[in-house]
Design an enzyme around this catalytic site. Structure first.
Site, PDB file in Angstrom:
ATOM      1  N   LYS A  79       0.846  -1.199   0.000  1.00 41.32           N
ATOM      2  CA  LYS A  79       0.000   0.000   0.000  1.00 41.32           C
ATOM      3  C   LYS A  79       0.879   1.245   0.000  1.00 41.32           C
ATOM      4  O   LYS A  79       1.913   1.272   0.683  1.00 41.32           O
ATOM      5  CB  LYS A  79      -0.909  -0.044   1.233  1.00 41.32           C
ATOM      6  CG  LYS A  79      -1.982   1.037   1.275  1.00 41.32           C
ATOM      7  CD  LYS A  79      -2.876   0.894   2.514  1.00 41.32           C
ATOM      8  CE  LYS A  79      -3.975   1.951   2.529  1.00 41.32           C
ATOM      9  NZ  LYS A  79      -4.866   1.820   3.699  1.00 41.32           N
ATOM     10  N   SER A 187     -10.024   2.141   2.686  1.00 41.34           N
ATOM     11  CA  SER A 187      -9.069   2.821   1.840  1.00 41.34           C
ATOM     12  C   SER A 187      -8.091   1.897   1.115  1.00 41.34           C
ATOM     13  O   SER A 187      -7.477   2.306   0.142  1.00 41.34           O
ATOM     14  CB  SER A 187      -8.247   3.812   2.671  1.00 41.34           C
ATOM     15  OG  SER A 187      -7.405   3.120   3.585  1.00 41.34           O
ATOM     16  N   SER A 211     -10.494   0.024   6.945  1.00 40.87           N
ATOM     17  CA  SER A 211      -9.820   0.106   5.642  1.00 40.87           C
ATOM     18  C   SER A 211      -9.142  -1.173   5.163  1.00 40.87           C
ATOM     19  O   SER A 211      -8.695  -1.231   4.024  1.00 40.87           O
ATOM     20  CB  SER A 211      -8.766   1.216   5.668  1.00 40.87           C
ATOM     21  OG  SER A 211      -9.379   2.469   5.550  1.00 40.87           O
TER      22      SER A 211
END
Lengths: 521, 95
Positions: A79, A187, A211
């Protein structure tokens, strides 16, 4: 050889150690899959092909000597929130334009030390603020899953099959994919899409209010947010420091256990990193859950929850009961206050953490006539709408005269939420079963959610309680809705009892199976 | 509680985010929607409840007061938009 990208981490690990495949081969397979799929899915914001090849080569050298680490040669996606030395790290924000850190986050350093290979950086909501991956400066990520509909097709009597169901009257029903693009959740939308669409063997993610777990549920993948303090936050771009935790998204429960084992550590560089040895999570998989007490919280049955979510929850209860668990009804009375308290605490911490983006030390700078104008113009141009909204809320609730009414009240409510869980665990409950999300994946540019930020926030209604209390939570796929989209269940455990979550999630996985999207990209 | 455009502009100033008249108008509506949503916290009885100060009950880690890091000036300024000899360059702040 069959497609190497289809191997789970545990399967690839066995083949790499058995010298049936090489790290270079599997890395090349992923790099070409990314090449083909990324224009359609937008999961990666930076692909580190050369670095991946170098790391794979080094892995192969170690594997030949029998010196491979726990993740030797396993290609992973990272990420964009994790600091990776010399590599694009922007939290998918414009304000960090061009930022390449001179350090490596503890979590990613742990992965590389165990031999993992980095494929690149994954798309996400800007600064991890969002539930649809639409706030990214790099554009939305597309969910590899699409809705499908059942059509009745009249068949010539001599033909049948092709995966359809033959019906008595010479017709059959056939699933056809709808073209509408869906969000992967957020997210960690890039992480979820990349794992689900076979663009990495597993991915790192982070979870501040849901998330990891919400995108995992939207893509048929497994995601675990460990206990606060289990993974070091050092080198991860900070959003809300008392809520942020790193964790993996993976294709199955075992892979999630393998990844968490490597990601977690005791880190002197993070004062909230807890001094506890990291257990062998994989060893918990396959253990029976006979006699385990599973709590079903009545407050998670919310108004307007779709029928299929309730049905899924009931199926989960039945699977665990069949496996010998004792099902008990429980109450977590402050559940409904978790989301409003979160929308005070998280923006307050964010407004403080994001004060550092001032156009002086890194990233974007927009010139101004004096230093204040430079700050204001830089931040106006660098932050997207959702991030600005949260900084504004946070600044307001922390401003003189409002601190007690908002922030202090929210932190008190937060203690009540935590106490609800403590009471239930003290009464002997081992694990809590809830739905992971209140719906399946929704469409890109959903008008209702664009019109009202609170609607988007409601996506985290079942996951945010866990962050507020600092507990571990796992989302595990449990079935498909009538439109063929994946749905997940969530298990919540006692602090630092991630093993119980893996053990119980494995039972659900065994009953439900695993889910892969039909390839259209 | 709700905010007006004037308050939004004041908060934007505190947050060092330039906002246009149009931005401020839009943000006022959005912020009021969020503040309306969090209003429900007022109905919770918090008498005798301490605010949370630590998510996990633990003593904050301390380390010995010694130098463990440093001599990285070049690394520290490496990502800055404007530098000169390991200093960050900013617009003039002192007349």
């Amino acid at each position: 050889m069959s497609d190497l990208t289809r191997l789970t981490i545990s399967q690839a690990r066995a083949k790499l150690r058995g010298k049936e495949i090489t790290a270079t081969e599997i890395t090349e397979a992923y790099l070409s899959a990314i090449d083909r799929a990324n224009p359609a899915l937008n999961a990666y914001v930076a692909v580190t092909g050369d670095k991946a090849r170098d790391m794979a080569k080094a892995s192969d050298a170690r594997l030949v000597k029998g010196e491979g680490g726990a993740l030797e040669g396993i290609p992973l996606g990272i990420k964009d929130l994790f600091g990776t030395e010399g590599v694009h790290t922007q939290a998918c924000s414009h304000v960090l334009d061009g930022f390449k850190p001179r350090y490596e986050s503890t979590v990613t350093a742990n992965l590389w030390a165990d031999g993992a290979v980095m494929l690149g950086k994954l798309n996400m909501d800007e600064f991890a603020m969002g539930s649809s991956n639409e706030t990214s400066y790099y554009g939305p990520v597309i969910n590899p899953w699409r809705r499908s509909r059942l059509d009745t097709v009249v068949m010539p009597t001599t033909h049948q099959g092709d995966g359809g169901f033959v019906s008595a009257g010479g017709t059959r029903t056939q699933r056809s994919l709808d073209n509408a693009q869906l969000v992967p959740g957020g997210s960690s939308g890039g992480s979820a899409t990349a794992v689900s669409a076979f663009l990495c063997a597993g991915a790192t993610a982070t979870d501040t209010g849901g998330s990891i777990r919400q995108p995992a549920a939207f893509t048929g993948t497994v995601g675990i947010k460990p206990t606060y303090g289990r993974c070091s936050r050092w080198g991860i771009v900070a959003f809300a420091s008392s809520l942020d935790q790193a964790g993996p998204i993976a294709r199955d429960v075992r892979d999630a256990a393998i990844l968490l084992k490597s990601m977690a550590s005791v880190d002197p560089k993070d004062t909230t990193s807890v001094d506890r040895p990291v257990p062998d999570y994989e060893a918990a998989i396959g253990k029976p859950i006979k006699g385990m007490k599973v709590g079903i919280p009545k407050e998670y049955r919310v108004d307007g929850m779709p029928e299929e979510i309730e049905a899924l929850w009931q199926k989960g209860i039945a699977w665990l009961r069949d496996a010998g668990a004792e099902i008990v009804d429980i109450s977590l009375p402050h559940t409904k206050y978790a989301l409003p308290a979160y929308y005070i605490v998280a923006p307050a911490e964010a407004s403080s953490n994001l004060a550092r983006y001032d156009g002086v030390r890194y990233g974007l700078r927009v010139p101004g006539k004096d230093i204040v104008e430079m700050y204001e113009k830089t931040r106006a141009a660098g932050f997207g709408r959702e991030v600005k909204r949260r900084i504004m809320i946070g600044t307001y609730v922390l401003s003189a005269g409002y601190y007690d009414a908002y922030y202090l009240q929210a932190q008190k409510v937060r203690n009540l939420i935590k106490r609800d869980f403590e009471n239930v665990f003290a009464a002997g409950v081992d694990v809590i079963l809830t739905p992971a999300t209140p719906s399946a994946a929704f469409g890109i540019a959903d008008e209702d959610m664009a019109a009202d930020p609170v609607k988007m926030y409601l996506n985290d209604i079942f996951t945010v309680t866990v962050n507020m209390a600092g507990l571990p939570g796992i989302a595990v796929p449990a079935g498909l809705d009538p439109k063929g989209l994946p749905l997940g269940l969530q298990l919540i455990g006692r602090p630092f009892e991630e093993e119980t979550l893996f053990q119980t999630a494995a039972i659900i996985e065994q009953a439900a199976g695993t889910f892969q999207p039909e390839k259209w990209w | 509680m709700s905010v007006d455009v004037k308050t939004v502009k004041r908060v934007a100033r505190l947050a060092r985010i330039a906002v246009s008249e149009e931005d401020a108008e839009r943000m006022t509506g959005e912020l009021n929607a969020i503040l309306g949503f969090v209003e429900q916290l007022n109905e919770v009885d918090v008498s005798g409840v301490e605010p949370m100060t630590s998510v996990t009950p633990m003593d904050m880690k301390k380390r010995r007061d010694v130098v463990t890091d440093g001599n990285k000036a070049a690394d520290i300024v490496a990502n800055a938009p404007a530098t000169e000899e390991n200093f960050f360059l900013v617009p003039k702040v002192v007349e």
